[in-house]
Design a protein around this motif. Structure first.
Motif, short mmCIF file in Angstrom:
data_model
loop_
_atom_site.label_atom_id
_atom_site.label_comp_id
_atom_site.label_asym_id
_atom_site.label_seq_id
_atom_site.Cartn_x
_atom_site.Cartn_y
_atom_site.Cartn_z
N ASN A 387 33.13 48.71 -8.75
CA ASN A 387 33.18 49.69 -8.35
C ASN A 387 33.30 49.32 -7.06
O ASN A 387 33.19 50.73 -6.03
N ALA A 388 33.37 48.23 -6.65
CA ALA A 388 33.57 48.13 -4.85
C ALA A 388 34.90 48.31 -4.19
O ALA A 388 35.55 48.27 -3.75
N LEU A 389 36.08 47.70 -5.84
CA LEU A 389 37.02 47.62 -5.60
C LEU A 389 37.20 49.01 -6.59
O LEU A 389 36.87 49.28 -8.00
N LYS A 390 39.25 49.69 -6.57
CA LYS A 390 39.06 51.10 -7.57
C LYS A 390 39.96 50.30 -7.98
O LYS A 390 41.11 50.48 -7.39
N PRO A 391 40.25 49.92 -9.20
CA PRO A 391 41.74 49.72 -9.83
C PRO A 391 42.19 51.06 -9.77
O PRO A 391 42.76 52.24 -10.45
N GLU A 392 43.98 50.55 -10.16
CA GLU A 392 45.29 51.74 -10.59
C GLU A 392 44.78 52.10 -11.85
O GLU A 392 45.04 53.36 -12.10
N PHE A 398 29.06 50.66 -19.58
CA PHE A 398 28.12 49.49 -19.16
C PHE A 398 27.64 51.00 -19.84
O PHE A 398 27.54 51.55 -19.83
N LEU A 399 26.44 49.93 -20.95
CA LEU A 399 25.59 50.50 -22.03
C LEU A 399 26.15 52.08 -23.14
O LEU A 399 25.73 52.57 -23.31
N GLU A 404 31.38 55.72 -13.56
CA GLU A 404 32.28 56.19 -12.98
C GLU A 404 30.64 56.58 -11.44
O GLU A 404 29.86 56.21 -11.88
N ASN A 405 31.61 56.15 -10.34
CA ASN A 405 30.90 56.95 -9.16
C ASN A 405 29.37 56.16 -8.68
O ASN A 405 28.03 56.50 -8.57
N GLU A 406 30.21 54.81 -9.68
CA GLU A 406 28.92 53.99 -9.57
C GLU A 406 27.98 53.89 -10.16
O GLU A 406 26.63 53.83 -9.33
#
Length: 589
Positions: A387-392, A398-399, A404-406
């Motif tokens: 989440n250091a960059l936001k994809p289009e 994760f698990l 979302e929101n790191e």
């Protein structure tokens, strides 16, 4: 008798009849030693169909050989309970006299360690003759002809008939044992470590011989081995055994390609036959004493939790023909990224799509290498994953939960990243201790004293000093290798389940690079976290990776186990595009 079609995928070249030739039910073997019971086989059940080729793998002491001996009712110095049905006759209920009608004639065993099995004072001819005399009413001439026939069948020159075991090579003695097992044309052949202690050429010869014999005589075969090449080439179905219990069952090809139990994966990853260039680390720890409570693999498993310590897992289906004994249903998927797209706007107003519809998975305890030349999109994908960059577009789980929101990077047991440049990844203005404790400070984990204690422990584990002067030293006064070790300690201080390492040694000299990689791999094995290792260095990826994704022009163009991607195909990939992509960043055809 009703038959089913030939299954080419399983490697069976004759019809399999729908009939169990052997049924094992709740079989246990306990050895008595100084009033202590040592459990070798623990209530296992097993069906073997007529014509099947079944393999059993496991570490030494897992119970493989005890299982074979129990099937033959040959256990000495121990007690056996349960049932072993051969064509509906329980062998464990028969007297020794009645058992003789089944041994050799119906079921035969090829033992391991041929020097100990063969009688040193009898010639080869005498040893092969013995079971023939016992089970056939043959004349001396008929026995002599049968011995000659068997020796020729297993590829032994008849001039060795009058020789003694010590005068033969290991491969030749193994052929003698196979000849003895075939004297009465058994319907079920149990082969215990047929290639142990043999050189490479002899192993290949024995494997080819057994394959030839099973096709010629169409017997059922149970192969016990820790050699993966032997198992892969001789069997169609595979069982993994640990501490006397079955932990995984499936088709051999599928289990080797995609194991579903952490123990099975550890055995495969430790095999030089499957991973000839990889550093072999094995499975952490060793098998502990038996307890009736919890999972026997608990202390060595990278994904164990408190439930595993208390609950004993049972075999359960996780697919059509796959069973796994795991409280978590098999190997957990930590990271699942789907259809990721990321585009940059360039200074000239144009757009560059750095990541195109990309997906990647990382499971518990594995090292996945993401390889590709500079500019292929690897680092962009890494930053999107944390989440250091936001994809289009695209989704990252994760698990099993959407990241979302790191969320994954702000928790104990989450996901962390180590960046390529140690000088920009660690702040010059902070001390070593402040850099390592900062992630714990941000999430306000426990007390400041415990944060410091944990940071010092991590610095010790990456082999850095923990003196007061070093802890208070500014990071700008560290070498590149020291700063990278500090960055690794910082990333591990939150006990991540997944570590993303982005070209972390590309700026370091070879000696420091080797030390850091070896230490990181050691930590990964001991702590059990998964790792996504991003690199353009093919040789490095070959040494550390379990699985590999090849990236080019923002897309994944090849994926699979490292043996598939690097070794078995020898860089001769399925598409010209993949092949050219590998060559462009250092691979060779």
């Amino acid at each position: 008798m009703k038959s089913i079609p030939i299954d080419v995928k399983m490697g069976v070249d004759y019809l399999l009849e729908e009939q169990n030739i052997l049924e094992v039910k709740d079989l246990s073997v306990n050895y008595i030693s100084r009033e202590e019971k040592v459990k070798a086989v623990d209530k296992i059940s097993l069906n073997i169909k007529k014509g099947e080729n079944l393999g059993i793998i496991g570490e030494s002491g897992c119970g493989k050989s005890s299982l074979a001996l129990a099937i033959m009712n040959l256990i000495t110095g121990g007690e056996v309970t349960g049932n072993v049905f051969y064509k509906n006759t329980d062998l464990l209920k028969l007297s020794e006299q009645k058992l003789k009608k089944f041994r050799w004639q119906e079921i035969a065993i090829v033992f391991q360690n041929s020097l100990n099995v063969l009688n040193p004072v009898l010639t080869i001819k005498e040893q092969i003759s013995e079971p023939i005399k016992t089970h056939h009413n043959f004349s001396k001439e008929q026995i002599a002809r049968k011995v000659t026939e068997l020796m020729e069948l297993v590829g032994l020159d008849t001039r060795w008939e009058e020789s003694y075991p010590h005068q033969l090579s290991g491969g030749m003695r193994q052929r003698v044992l196979i000849a003895m097992a075939l004297t009465c044309n058994p319907k079920l052949l149990i082969v215990d470590e047929p290639t142990a202690s043999l050189d490479r050429e002899s192993k290949t010869q024995i494997i080819n011989l057994l394959n030839y014999l099973k096709k010629k005589y169409k017997f059922t075969m149970l192969v016990i081995s820790h050699n993966m090449k032997t198992i892969k080439q001789l069997t169609s179905r595979l069982i993994t055994m640990y501490k006397g219990r079955f932990v995984e069952i499936g088709l051999t090809e599928e289990v080797i390609k995609n194991p579903e139990h952490c123990y099975t994966r550890g055995l495969l990853n430790s095999s030089p036959e499957l991973f000839p260039y990889k550093d072999l680390w094995g499975i952490k720890g060793s098998a502990e004493e038996d307890t009736d409570k919890g999972c026997a693999f608990y202390s060595r498993c990278p994904q164990s939790n408190q439930n595993c310590q208390d609950k004993k897992p049972e075999l359960a289906y996780v697919g059509v023909e796959r069973m796994v004994a795991c409280n978590q249903g098999g190997i957990i998927t930590f990271l699942d990224a789907r259809d990721i797209n990321k585009t940059y706007k360039l200074e000239n107003g144009n757009y560059l799509q750095a990541v195109k519809n990309t997906g990647i998975q990382v499971r518990s305890g594995e090292v996945v290498a993401l390889v590709g030349k500079s500019g292929s999109g690897k680092s962009t994908l890494a930053r999107v994953l944390v989440n250091a960059l936001k994809p289009e577009s695209g989704e990252i789980y994760f698990l099993g939960e959407k990241n979302e929101n790191e969320r994954a990077t702000k928790m104990i047991g989450g996901m962390q990243i180590v960046f390529q440049d140690p000088f920009t990844a660690t702040s010059d203005r902070l001390s070593v201790l402040e850099v390592v404790t900062e992630p714990l400070d941000i999430i306000k984990w426990n007390t400041p004293a415990l944060r410091k204690e944990k940071a010092i422990l991590l610095l010790q584990e990456v082999q850095l000093p923990t003196t007061s002067s070093f802890l208070n030293r500014s990071c700008q006064n560290l070498s590149g290798g020291q700063r990278q070790r500090v960055a690794i300690a910082r990333s591990l201080v939150t006990d991540p389940k997944l570590l993303i390492a982005d070209e972390i040694t590309s700026m370091l000299d070879p000696s420091v690079q080797a030390n850091i990689i070896r230490k990181l791999k050691e930590l990964q094995i001991n702590k059990g976290f998964s790792m996504l290792y991003i690199t353009h260095n093919i040789d490095l990826a070959k040494k550390i990776a379990d699985k590999v994704y090849v990236m080019q022009d923002g897309e994944i163009i090849q994926k699979g186990s490292s043996s598939e991607v690097f070794h078995e195909r020898g860089y001769n990939y399925v598409s010209e595009r993949t092949e050219s992509g590998i060559r462009s960043f250092g691979g060779s055809k």
